[in-house]
Design a protein around this motif. Structure first.
Motif, PDB file in Angstrom:
ATOM      1  N   ALA A  80     -30.407  -8.716  13.638  1.00 45.50           N
ATOM      2  CA  ALA A  80     -29.012  -8.516  13.238  1.00 45.50           C
ATOM      3  C   ALA A  80     -28.075  -9.397  14.051  1.00 45.50           C
ATOM      4  O   ALA A  80     -27.066  -9.898  13.542  1.00 45.50           O
ATOM      5  N   ASP A  81     -28.414  -9.621  15.342  1.00 43.64           N
ATOM      6  CA  ASP A  81     -27.559 -10.455  16.195  1.00 43.64           C
ATOM      7  C   ASP A  81     -27.548 -11.910  15.765  1.00 43.64           C
ATOM      8  O   ASP A  81     -26.547 -12.616  15.957  1.00 43.64           O
ATOM      9  N   VAL A  82     -28.675 -12.393  15.212  1.00 42.19           N
ATOM     10  CA  VAL A  82     -28.726 -13.805  14.840  1.00 42.19           C
ATOM     11  C   VAL A  82     -28.414 -14.032  13.368  1.00 42.19           C
ATOM     12  O   VAL A  82     -28.197 -15.180  12.951  1.00 42.19           O
ATOM     13  N   ALA A  83     -28.349 -12.965  12.584  1.00 43.44           N
ATOM     14  CA  ALA A  83     -28.092 -13.108  11.144  1.00 43.44           C
ATOM     15  C   ALA A  83     -26.809 -13.880  10.842  1.00 43.44           C
ATOM     16  O   ALA A  83     -26.784 -14.701   9.913  1.00 43.44           O
ATOM     17  N   PRO A  84     -25.707 -13.681  11.591  1.00 45.33           N
ATOM     18  CA  PRO A  84     -24.491 -14.424  11.289  1.00 45.33           C
ATOM     19  C   PRO A  84     -24.616 -15.936  11.460  1.00 45.33           C
ATOM     20  O   PRO A  84     -23.747 -16.683  10.994  1.00 45.33           O
ATOM     21  N   PHE A  85     -25.674 -16.380  12.106  1.00 44.94           N
ATOM     22  CA  PHE A  85     -25.840 -17.813  12.358  1.00 44.94           C
ATOM     23  C   PHE A  85     -26.747 -18.488  11.334  1.00 44.94           C
ATOM     24  O   PHE A  85     -27.035 -19.665  11.450  1.00 44.94           O
ATOM     25  N   ARG A  86     -27.193 -17.758  10.339  1.00 46.63           N
ATOM     26  CA  ARG A  86     -28.055 -18.343   9.321  1.00 46.63           C
ATOM     27  C   ARG A  86     -27.206 -19.018   8.243  1.00 46.63           C
ATOM     28  O   ARG A  86     -26.253 -18.443   7.728  1.00 46.63           O
ATOM     29  N   GLY A  87     -27.552 -20.258   7.954  1.00 50.86           N
ATOM     30  CA  GLY A  87     -26.862 -21.009   6.918  1.00 50.86           C
ATOM     31  C   GLY A  87     -27.852 -21.684   6.003  1.00 50.86           C
ATOM     32  O   GLY A  87     -29.077 -21.535   6.135  1.00 50.86           O
ATOM     33  N   ALA A  88     -27.338 -22.486   5.084  1.00 52.40           N
ATOM     34  CA  ALA A  88     -28.198 -23.114   4.082  1.00 52.40           C
ATOM     35  C   ALA A  88     -29.226 -24.051   4.705  1.00 52.40           C
ATOM     36  O   ALA A  88     -30.340 -24.190   4.208  1.00 52.40           O
ATOM     37  N   PHE A  89     -28.840 -24.703   5.777  1.00 55.47           N
ATOM     38  CA  PHE A  89     -29.723 -25.694   6.378  1.00 55.47           C
ATOM     39  C   PHE A  89     -30.370 -25.200   7.664  1.00 55.47           C
ATOM     40  O   PHE A  89     -30.929 -25.988   8.417  1.00 55.47           O
ATOM     41  N   THR A  90     -30.296 -23.921   7.898  1.00 55.34           N
ATOM     42  CA  THR A  90     -30.929 -23.354   9.087  1.00 55.34           C
ATOM     43  C   THR A  90     -32.430 -23.211   8.860  1.00 55.34           C
ATOM     44  O   THR A  90     -32.859 -22.654   7.847  1.00 55.34           O
ATOM     45  N   THR A  91     -33.214 -23.705   9.788  1.00 50.45           N
ATOM     46  CA  THR A  91     -34.657 -23.466   9.773  1.00 50.45           C
ATOM     47  C   THR A  91     -34.903 -22.058  10.302  1.00 50.45           C
ATOM     48  O   THR A  91     -34.529 -21.749  11.433  1.00 50.45           O
ATOM     49  N   VAL A  92     -35.496 -21.205   9.492  1.00 47.82           N
ATOM     50  CA  VAL A  92     -35.762 -19.815   9.889  1.00 47.82           C
ATOM     51  C   VAL A  92     -37.271 -19.644  10.046  1.00 47.82           C
ATOM     52  O   VAL A  92     -38.039 -19.906   9.118  1.00 47.82           O
ATOM     53  N   ILE A  93     -37.675 -19.216  11.213  1.00 51.91           N
ATOM     54  CA  ILE A  93     -39.096 -19.066  11.531  1.00 51.91           C
ATOM     55  C   ILE A  93     -39.395 -17.606  11.815  1.00 51.91           C
ATOM     56  O   ILE A  93     -38.756 -16.992  12.692  1.00 51.91           O
ATOM     57  N   ASP A  94     -40.320 -17.053  11.078  1.00 52.86           N
ATOM     58  CA  ASP A  94     -40.814 -15.704  11.351  1.00 52.86           C
ATOM     59  C   ASP A  94     -42.001 -15.844  12.297  1.00 52.86           C
ATOM     60  O   ASP A  94     -43.043 -16.392  11.934  1.00 52.86           O
ATOM     61  N   ALA A  95     -41.843 -15.365  13.532  1.00 44.33           N
ATOM     62  CA  ALA A  95     -42.880 -15.541  14.548  1.00 44.33           C
ATOM     63  C   ALA A  95     -44.068 -14.615  14.351  1.00 44.33           C
ATOM     64  O   ALA A  95     -45.069 -14.732  15.078  1.00 44.33           O
ATOM     65  N   GLY A  96     -43.980 -13.678  13.433  1.00 42.95           N
ATOM     66  CA  GLY A  96     -45.117 -12.812  13.140  1.00 42.95           C
ATOM     67  C   GLY A  96     -45.521 -11.928  14.312  1.00 42.95           C
ATOM     68  O   GLY A  96     -46.698 -11.583  14.456  1.00 42.95           O
ATOM     69  N   GLY A  97     -44.554 -11.563  15.137  1.00 48.52           N
ATOM     70  CA  GLY A  97     -44.849 -10.685  16.270  1.00 48.52           C
ATOM     71  C   GLY A  97     -45.463 -11.379  17.467  1.00 48.52           C
ATOM     72  O   GLY A  97     -45.898 -10.727  18.418  1.00 48.52           O
ATOM     73  N   ARG A  98     -45.503 -12.715  17.451  1.00 48.55           N
ATOM     74  CA  ARG A  98     -46.109 -13.449  18.564  1.00 48.55           C
ATOM     75  C   ARG A  98     -45.193 -13.476  19.790  1.00 48.55           C
ATOM     76  O   ARG A  98     -43.981 -13.344  19.681  1.00 48.55           O
ATOM     77  N   ARG A  99     -45.795 -13.718  20.960  1.00 47.70           N
ATOM     78  CA  ARG A  99     -45.049 -13.859  22.206  1.00 47.70           C
ATOM     79  C   ARG A  99     -44.329 -15.193  22.226  1.00 47.70           C
ATOM     80  O   ARG A  99     -44.917 -16.248  21.933  1.00 47.70           O
ATOM     81  N   LEU A 100     -43.051 -15.180  22.575  1.00 49.73           N
ATOM     82  CA  LEU A 100     -42.229 -16.380  22.686  1.00 49.73           C
ATOM     83  C   LEU A 100     -41.679 -16.441  24.111  1.00 49.73           C
ATOM     84  O   LEU A 100     -41.132 -15.455  24.610  1.00 49.73           O
ATOM     85  N   ILE A 101     -41.823 -17.588  24.761  1.00 49.83           N
ATOM     86  CA  ILE A 101     -41.386 -17.752  26.148  1.00 49.83           C
ATOM     87  C   ILE A 101     -40.493 -18.978  26.269  1.00 49.83           C
ATOM     88  O   ILE A 101     -40.497 -19.856  25.398  1.00 49.83           O
ATOM     89  N   PRO A 102     -39.721 -19.084  27.356  1.00 50.78           N
ATOM     90  CA  PRO A 102     -39.024 -20.353  27.599  1.00 50.78           C
ATOM     91  C   PRO A 102     -40.038 -21.484  27.737  1.00 50.78           C
ATOM     92  O   PRO A 102     -41.173 -21.273  28.169  1.00 50.78           O
ATOM     93  N   GLY A 103     -39.637 -22.681  27.395  1.00 49.60           N
ATOM     94  CA  GLY A 103     -40.535 -23.820  27.556  1.00 49.60           C
ATOM     95  C   GLY A 103     -40.989 -23.956  28.998  1.00 49.60           C
ATOM     96  O   GLY A 103     -40.201 -23.780  29.932  1.00 49.60           O
ATOM     97  N   LEU A 104     -42.262 -24.263  29.183  1.00 48.90           N
ATOM     98  CA  LEU A 104     -42.800 -24.412  30.533  1.00 48.90           C
ATOM     99  C   LEU A 104     -42.301 -25.709  31.165  1.00 48.90           C
ATOM    100  O   LEU A 104     -42.103 -26.716  30.485  1.00 48.90           O
ATOM    101  N   ASN A 105     -42.114 -25.668  32.486  1.00 53.35           N
ATOM    102  CA  ASN A 105     -41.561 -26.789  33.241  1.00 53.35           C
ATOM    103  C   ASN A 105     -42.481 -27.050  34.424  1.00 53.35           C
ATOM    104  O   ASN A 105     -42.505 -26.283  35.387  1.00 53.35           O
TER     105      ASN A 105
END
Length: 608
Positions: A80-105
């Motif tokens: 719901a928090d990110v829904a207002p940012f969806r537009g016609a050209f927005t790439t929307v990715i369903d992560a399927g419940g996977r773990r998402l982390i900041p990029g490793l450095n």
């Protein structure tokens, strides 16, 4: 003053096939939604939903969705928090419940050099038997053209092999009587077969010799064993004298290497220079700047300058500090400062199976002069220091320079394996950072043989380091010492396992998995001057993230080292995707060159 390259407009180039795929995706998106975001705000370029996000934000440690625009996160929270940012050209990715982390450095690596050599080298990082390693060499000999080498350059330990040994020179000769083979093991030993001995001329009178290393001979004949006694300079010079890829092939190799790092979830590195890396003229720097100018870099890179010739370090730093400025460049490629070599007189190589080496008798005098220059010119620096005995001498110099010319904010010490709490407290009192790497994971068994198990238990002393409250980062020291696979380092910190399977530490000197991950994300950002700008998934920070193929918080200890990324994004742009997400990667990664590269036929740790 030398000018930094202009920031490129497009970050990644597309080929025709990728363009058509992108067009089809955008056409579907246009049919599906309005041109503006629902809130009236400019829409995000990418939205991820249905994810298990570890944000590294203490105020909101977990989330399920994110949105990014103009290279930074703009919303993190629920769908719901990110829904207002969806537009016609927005790439929307369903992560399927996977773990998402900041990029490793990876806060200590040699990726610029490693990149231009990547497609040339046979890798043994994930090989569990010498038998398999020799099989890879045998197959590579069959495809390698005349005039080229077959080479294995670091990233492995003999203790990871079931045979618990290195190959013999006789075995290398049996595989390749006419093709030169070079096997570089840490900075302890390099093995070369008879064909390589002939190539380097080590069997001839008056052959090149280098201080700090021994070309082993019996009755005047070279054995094929190059020994670090006590430093690895001989290994540096031998590798530099070997054949190189063409410039076109080095460009291709660097692209392939960045793609492999992305496939492991890496989005940023701090490059520590290294042997053969004459700044700014080495081919590796030219290749990297060429890629940067064309928007082809997919790993953010901050780099340090490394003097090559003993006795010329001060002159190098005098020239560099006049012609370059720290932070020169942009968020994809920039100069950070000096190091990791400040002076060869102070360099203590990490050969943990040997007695602790002494630095030169005049090391303090030489280092004081260089550090004073850096302080006066306001250059931060990093320094390789392995042993507490070296710190006993050099920290006196640090304290003296701090009281005089000053230590520029952003300086830090790499490695610190045998530093005591007293040494660490002196660094903290001076305002420095501490950057640790998993080098000892590859040499734990050697260390125990030389120094004992009791000493290993606090080498390094992770808890004492974290308790100081100073900046702490985690790197690998890839590619000639340790592996470029960051998950080996994360496994080491959280389990204490060596590459040979030895339990190195008790529970009181281990980090939990989130603590370890924090060091390679939030922690490592400080070491390129990016604290608060990247490393966490919070609005305003760089939109670098990875969706993992398995949950780092749920897998077994052994599986940590097998984790890869299903999708990686840098600045909100997808730079790697596989499996269910493969269609999201719109870049064109060229075919591997040269076509006889070992990377063609052997699965990589990230790209598989």
């Amino acid at each position: 003053m030398t000018q930094a390259p202009a920031r490129p407009a497009p970050r990644f180039a597309l080929d025709r096939r990728s363009f058509l795929s992108a067009s089809a995706a955008l056409g579907a998106a246009t049919a599906a939604g309005p041109a503006r975001a629902q809130s009236g705000e400019a829409p995000a370029e990418i939205v991820v939903v249905n994810a298990r996000i570890t944000t590294m934000d203490p105020d909101r440690p977990e989330a399920t969705a994110l949105a990014a625009r103009d290279g930074v996160f703009v919303a993190v929270g629920t769908e719901a928090d990110v829904a207002p940012f969806r537009g016609a050209f927005t790439t929307v990715i369903d992560a399927g419940g996977r773990r998402l982390i900041p990029g490793l450095n990876d806060s200590h690596t040699h990726s610029i050099r490693g990149g231009v050599n990547y497609t040339y080298e046979v890798r043994w990082d994930d090989v569990d038997s010498l038998e398999e390693g020799l099989h890879r060499l045998r197959e590579q000999v069959a495809r390698t053209p005349e005039g080229q080498f077959v080479r294995v350059v670091g990233g492995f330990s003999e203790h990871q092999f079931k045979e618990k040994r290195l190959p013999t020179v006789a075995e290398l000769n049996a595989i390749a009587p006419d093709t030169p083979i070079l096997v570089h093991h840490l900075y302890k030993l390099t093995l070369i077969n008879d064909a390589a001995i002939r190539y380097f001329g080590y069997d001839q009178p008056g052959h090149p010799t280098y201080p700090g290393g021994t070309i082993e001979k019996v009755d005047g004949d070279p054995t094929g064993r190059l020994l670090a006694t006590p430093s690895g300079l001989l290994m540096y010079r031998t590798l530099v004298a070997a054949p190189k890829l063409s410039i076109d092939e080095q460009v291709n190799s660097s692209i392939q290497y960045m793609d492999e790092l992305n496939a492991l979830g890496i989005t940023s590195v701090s490059d520590a220079g290294g042997g053969g890396m004459e700044f700014p003229d080495a081919d590796a720097y030219a290749v990297t700047h060429w890629l940067h100018e064309r928007g082809l870099m997919t790993v953010r890179t901050g780099y340090h300058t490394f003097p090559q010739i003993k006795g010329e370090e001060y002159d190098d730093y005098d020239r560099w500090t006049r012609e370059w400025t720290p932070q020169q460049g942009d968020d994809m490629l920039k100069l950070v400062g000096g190091g990791e070599n400040l002076s060869w007189a102070s360099y203590d190589f990490e050969i943990f199976g040997e007695p602790i080496p002494d630095i030169d008798s005049d090391a303090e005098e030489i280092q004081h002069r260089i550090m004073t220059l850096l302080g006066e010119r306001q250059w931060p620096f990093r320094q390789h220091i392995t042993y507490g005995q070296t710190a006993d001498r050099l920290l006196n110099v640090y304290e003296d320079v701090a009281a005089g010319a000053g230590l520029t904010e952003g300086w830090f010490i790499d490695h610190v394996e045998t530093f005591t709490p007293a040494h660490l407290e002196r660094i903290a009192a001076l305002g420095g950072g501490i950057n640790i790497q998993n080098r000892l994971q590859f040499q734990a068994e050697d260390f125990v043989e030389q120094h004992g198990m009791d000493e290993l238990q606090r080498t390094p002393n992770f808890r004492a380091i974290l308790d100081l409250g100073v900046p702490v980062g985690l790197g690998t020291d890839a590619t000639r010492v340790a592996s470029y696979n960051p998950w080996f380092a994360l496994q080491w910190l959280s389990t204490g396992l060596s590459r040979g399977g030895m339990r190195m530490y008790g529970d009181d000197n281990l980090l939990d998995r989130e603590e370890a991950l924090r060091l390679m994300t939030v922690g490592s950002a400080w070491f390129t001057g990016d604290a608060g700008r990247k490393g966490a998934i919070v609005p305003g920070q760089m939109a670098d993230f990875a969706i993992l193929d398995r949950d780092v918080f749920a897998v077994t200890d052994a599986e940590i080292a097998k984790i890869t990324a299903d999708l990686t994004a840098v600045g909100g742009t997808v730079v790697h995707a596989k499996g269910a997400f493969a269609a999201r990667d719109l870049r064109h990664v060229p075919p591997i060159a040269p076509d006889w590269s070992p990377v063609v036929d052997y699965s990589e740790m990230g790209r598989g």
